[in-house]
Every structure is written in structure tokens, then in C-alpha cells.
Write a protein that holds these residues in place. Sequence first.
Motif, mmCIF file in Angstrom:
data_model
loop_
_atom_site.group_PDB
_atom_site.id
_atom_site.type_symbol
_atom_site.label_atom_id
_atom_site.label_comp_id
_atom_site.label_asym_id
_atom_site.label_seq_id
_atom_site.Cartn_x
_atom_site.Cartn_y
_atom_site.Cartn_z
ATOM 1 N N PHE A 30 32.338 40.745 36.071
ATOM 2 C CA PHE A 30 33.747 40.400 35.922
ATOM 3 C C PHE A 30 34.682 41.453 36.534
ATOM 4 O O PHE A 30 35.901 41.354 36.377
ATOM 5 N N SER A 31 34.087 42.420 37.244
ATOM 6 C CA SER A 31 34.876 43.456 37.934
ATOM 7 C C SER A 31 35.895 44.087 36.981
ATOM 8 O O SER A 31 37.088 44.209 37.295
ATOM 9 N N VAL A 121 39.092 38.255 32.170
ATOM 10 C CA VAL A 121 38.937 37.116 33.078
ATOM 11 C C VAL A 121 40.329 36.622 33.456
ATOM 12 O O VAL A 121 41.308 36.894 32.745
ATOM 13 N N PRO A 122 40.465 35.883 34.556
ATOM 14 C CA PRO A 122 41.772 35.311 34.906
ATOM 15 C C PRO A 122 42.238 34.336 33.834
ATOM 16 O O PRO A 122 41.424 33.614 33.239
ATOM 17 N N PRO A 152 46.261 33.383 39.584
ATOM 18 C CA PRO A 152 45.490 34.631 39.652
ATOM 19 C C PRO A 152 44.525 34.656 40.833
ATOM 20 O O PRO A 152 43.848 33.666 41.120
ATOM 21 N N LYS A 153 44.456 35.810 41.514
ATOM 22 C CA LYS A 153 43.629 35.931 42.708
ATOM 23 C C LYS A 153 42.143 35.768 42.405
ATOM 24 O O LYS A 153 41.371 35.332 43.258
ATOM 25 N N LYS A 154 41.737 36.120 41.198
ATOM 26 C CA LYS A 154 40.324 36.023 40.848
ATOM 27 C C LYS A 154 39.915 34.615 40.417
ATOM 28 O O LYS A 154 38.724 34.375 40.167
ATOM 29 N N THR A 156 38.891 31.971 41.659
ATOM 30 C CA THR A 156 38.265 31.315 42.804
ATOM 31 C C THR A 156 37.230 30.302 42.327
ATOM 32 O O THR A 156 36.893 30.244 41.138
ATOM 33 N N ALA A 159 34.479 30.833 39.463
ATOM 34 C CA ALA A 159 34.844 31.945 38.584
ATOM 35 C C ALA A 159 35.044 31.462 37.159
ATOM 36 O O ALA A 159 35.506 30.340 36.912
ATOM 37 N N VAL A 161 37.127 31.448 33.867
ATOM 38 C CA VAL A 161 38.542 31.659 33.567
ATOM 39 C C VAL A 161 38.811 31.290 32.119
ATOM 40 O O VAL A 161 38.023 30.585 31.477
ATOM 41 N N ASP A 181 39.088 26.336 44.353
ATOM 42 C CA ASP A 181 39.706 27.649 44.520
ATOM 43 C C ASP A 181 41.155 27.550 44.060
ATOM 44 O O ASP A 181 42.055 27.233 44.828
ATOM 45 N N SER A 183 43.154 29.886 43.143
ATOM 46 C CA SER A 183 44.016 30.927 43.699
ATOM 47 C C SER A 183 44.628 30.523 45.045
ATOM 48 O O SER A 183 45.671 31.047 45.427
#
Length: 645
Positions: A30-31, A121-122, A152-154, A156, A159, A161, A181, A183
Motif C-alpha cells: 500500500f506504499s 488507502v485512497p 486520488p492518484k492511487k 488506479t 487498487a 480503495v 482507472d 484517477s
Amino acid sequence: MFKKKPNIKPLSPLKSSDRRRTADQIIADFSIDVPVDANADPEDKTAPTACLTALRKSLLPENALSARFTTTAGPDLKQVSGTVYVGSHGGTNGEQRVLWIKFFDKMYPTVYTLWHNPCIVPLLYTPLVVVEKMQAGADLMTPGLQRGPPFPKKATKGAVVAIASLEAPTVPMAVGTCEIDVSALDKVQGIKGQAVSTFHWAGDEIWSWSSTGSSGGEPPDLIPGWDEKPDEDTSLAERTAAVDLDDQEGGISLDADPTKRSEAENAQGIDGEKAPSNQDFVDVIDDKELTTKEIDDAFKNAFLYGVRHHMDHNKDQPNYGLDFPLSQSHVMSQLVHPFLPTYTSARAASLQIKKSSWKNIRKFIRHLDKQKIVKCKDRDGNEVVIVDVDFKDQQVEAFIPYQLPKKDAPSGASTNGKSAAPLSAESSVGQKLKLVSLLRPKEKLAPILHASKADPRGLFTPAELKQLLIAYVEAENLIDPKNRRLVKINPQIADALLGSSAADNAALSSGTMPRDALAERMVTASSPFHAILRNDADIADTKPKAGAPPKIQITLETRSGNKTVSKVHGLEPYHIAPQPLADELRKTCAGSTSVDKLHGSSPKNPVMEVMIQGPQKDAIMKALEKRGVHKNWVEVVDKTKGKKK
């Protein structure tokens, strides 16, 4: 995903090394940025490690456990499996909840983890009414996305969310996977299709699981740390307040008035035919459903009305006729449902407790307790009962009654085509009941019925079927001249009524069979139906129900060692209201009674069960006889002796 209860195997403690490795994998997937202590000494080499350790504990506490689970997923209900990680945060009062779910090598946080760990998370936003439909298992459609673009950029494709409502933008209520996507979207109006596939939500079986068996945890009112939009976006919630929802391709889309453009559309500065309008992604609706706030107000006002009604009509009785403690079913059946306000049919259909912000009667009663209108307490761990009402509360005293809707007659309770009065406390006492058993012939009997000029899909009594057989036999001249009780077997009778048994083969060999035996075959080859007629009701005015006539069941069983309780259910088909019967038995038996849903009954059409302290079979039978029930319509199961009477 978890609308139905998964099968979770026994939990086992998570090793420290496995917990750290799993937490590190979550941080990488999840960076998640590892926090840095600004006050730490730059020369202290243990500071980064301490921050990492704190993050690991926040994501996956030291008390974490794990277990495998199996459930079904997809339209074909394919069996799938995964792993749940269980632990407790300080915000859950030490109670263990499911914090993470590993499914197909992907980790999903539950709402409990999101409530404790903001921004991992986004976060996507949608109106509250959309969130409510997602909590029923629906997916989020692209037109339902709000507060963007930009998104949100993440967020995608693929992902994980979180989804929150515009009304509570800091409280994630659902978790899902982006199907597109998000984002990259530069608009949502006019774009159809699924945006997020819902995986887990507050209200599903994962949310409701706990180590102690208690119900799911309540969401916080506010969670600092989740990214909130500026105040100017709050008007977006107001602009969507009148928006209705409808399922689209298995998910959710927005419905609004297509006759005019919204403020958001006007703000785009696009005129002419190219300007997007709500009509591009909604249907016209003539009668909008009630909003969540309107439903909440309706239920609260109904309760206040019910209390005032008892105060006005039972002035000389203790507690104005209310016998505390009041069970959940009693509150709904006696204090709420009879006093819900009048609306159009479409709006009245949305007056359901599950469509309120509380979702169930238990939370509704607790809300009344918080407002100090009532006092409540837990009973048996699964129910909340009202132990007192503040009759002098300002909201009760200031309440102004409103117009109530006309009560509809209960199904099957008509008299000579005229609607009967609704069931009340004494409406079933003294009633006369008639049980009519009917039969619908199966398709193989159609040739015999056609020859008798009878409707092959009609409903007949056994005597009527016998007469139809006699008419057919006489019309075909099949009566044996030597013995009029015997019938000659022709190909139609053989195909419709005879099988391959020894008796049937013997009848085929002799060429004849007794008329009464054939009549029994007619009955056997028909499907049973029944109707329970009340007072002077006519069978022509009643729609018979499939199946054999139901029986009222009285069950005697032992609880807490040597205490006996009596239960009775199956009253509704016999036009008997459970609560008035419970009230009468409480006085007759001088013991406590309660009314609750029968375990295992359908949530959409629940069967109510009355429970009385002590072995009260005879008292129950007398009360049922007063209500027109014949003893042959009652089944008694005595579990205290392990035998059936």
C-alpha cells in the motif's frame, strides 16, 4: 463478498516474525510512508526502527491471530478461501475484530483497520444513500463517484480503495477494488459502468464477527487524519440530498430530476447540446423515496406518538399501560408501526428500519436512550429492552399528533368481499375459523379433467375430485356391468393413475380396479393447497396457499438446568396476533412472557414466537381455543421428556 457468514476455522496466534513480515508486506503493497519522529536525535540509529515498530503494531497489533476461511463468491457461488487476521485496537475496547483479509494473495483492510489507520488507502466519496445500497452488497457505479475529478492518484485499476459518504467524509464504510482507472477520469456524468467492486462493508458478516459474539462495532462520528475536502465542497452533499438511486448492471447509479441542470453542471460553463445533463445517466421518477433523515424522523415521531397514545388512553394505569421491560418486538409492533405517518405509496414503502441510519431496532432504542427519552439495557447479549420511559421528557410533552394512515386488512381476512378490520388486541378472541384443504391435479390428470369438462389447473376438494372421476367413468362407459364398484381400465386411466407396482400390474392384468382405489390415486396425483377462513369469509374471496395446512406448534423445553419454558409459534396463518396472546398468557400464567422472531425464520417474512415461563401447554391450548383453533391444528413437542405427542 461477505453478505453470507463465512466458515472461519479456529484461530491460532501469529508468530512475531510472521506478524512483522505480514505488516512489512502491507506497508510495501500500500506504499505506506513510515513516519519520522521530528524530535528524535539524528544520531539515534534506533529512532527509525521505533517508528517502523509503531507502524507495524498499528496495522497488525501484537495480539494478532490468524485463521483460514471459506465462503462462496460470484454468480455461480464458487467456493473460495483466504485468511483473516484478527486483533484488537484501543478504539475497540480490547475486543478482537477482523482487521485484515487475505484473498487471492491480496490484502484487504477491514473498516476497523481504516478507522484506526487513516489514509492507508485512497478514499472515494459518494452520497449516503449510495453507501447504504453498497451495504446491501451492490457495487459502486461510475456516476456515483463524487468530490472529483480529480480523484486520488492511487485509485488506479485493481487498487484497493475505501468509500465514505459525503455526509460523513472522514469515516470509511466500505472497501473495494477499482474496476477502472478512477484517477484518470476527467468526468463522471454520462459514463456508465462499474467503478468499484465492493469487497467488504460495515454491516457484513466480517464486520459483525467478534471474539465475544457481540454485534459489530459502531463507526466513529469523526476520524481525524482522513483527507477532508475544503468547506466549499460541502454544498455537494446538499446538491445530492434530493438524488435517488437505482441499480444499474448490478451496481448503483444516481437518479435526479432530468428537467433541469444541476448547479455542478452549470458550473462547467458548457452550453448547448454538448452540455451533459442528469438525463444522460438517470431515469425520471415521479415519486421520490424518503431520505434517510426523513425515515429517522418518521420512526422517532412514531415512537413519541405511541408513548403519547398510551398516556392519553391509559391515564389510570401504572406506567400508562406499558409493562416494562419492553422487548424490541413489542416496541416495533405496539409503539412504532401503528403510528408511522401517512405518505404516498412509493414513499411509504421506504419506511423500513433497515433504511434508517440505525439499520435495526436495537440501535434505534439505544439512540432513544442517548436522548434520555428511555432507559434501556442489554438482555441475553442479543437484544436491548426498554426498562423505563421518561413520560415528562420535553420531546414527549411537546409532541403534536399527526394524521395516521388507514390500516389495510390482513391478507385473507375479508368478509363477503369487504375488508375486515386490522388485527387488534382482542380481534382474534371469539373468531370462527374454518380450515379448507384443496387439491390441484397434476398435468398427467389433464385428459380425465378435460373429458369431465373441468379446469385442469383448478382447485378441488377430495370429494369433488371423486365426482369428476365418476363423471368421466360414466361418460366413457367404463363401469363394469357385473360389479358397479369396479371400473374398466382404459389407456387414459392407465397413464394417469397407474404405475409399476404389483397392485397396478395386477389391475392391468384383470382389466378393472375398484372405483374408490382410483379416487385415492386421483388425490395422490394432486398437489395440496389450503385456506384458513375467518368468520364468514368465503373461499371464493380467498387465495389458497400451496402446501398442507400449517400447524401451530407448542414446544416445552428445559433451560438453565431445571427451568421449563413453553413456546408457541405459527399463529399468524390463524389470524392471531402474537403480542396480545403473550399479554393474555402473562396474566393467566402469572409469569413473564416475551415475543421474538423464531430462530431461522425468513428476515423478509419473519415468524414470531411467544415464550412463557413454566409448563403452560394447557393454558396455551385454552387461549387458542378461545381464538377458534381446533386441537387437531396444534402440535405439541415435549422436549423435557424427549418425546413427541
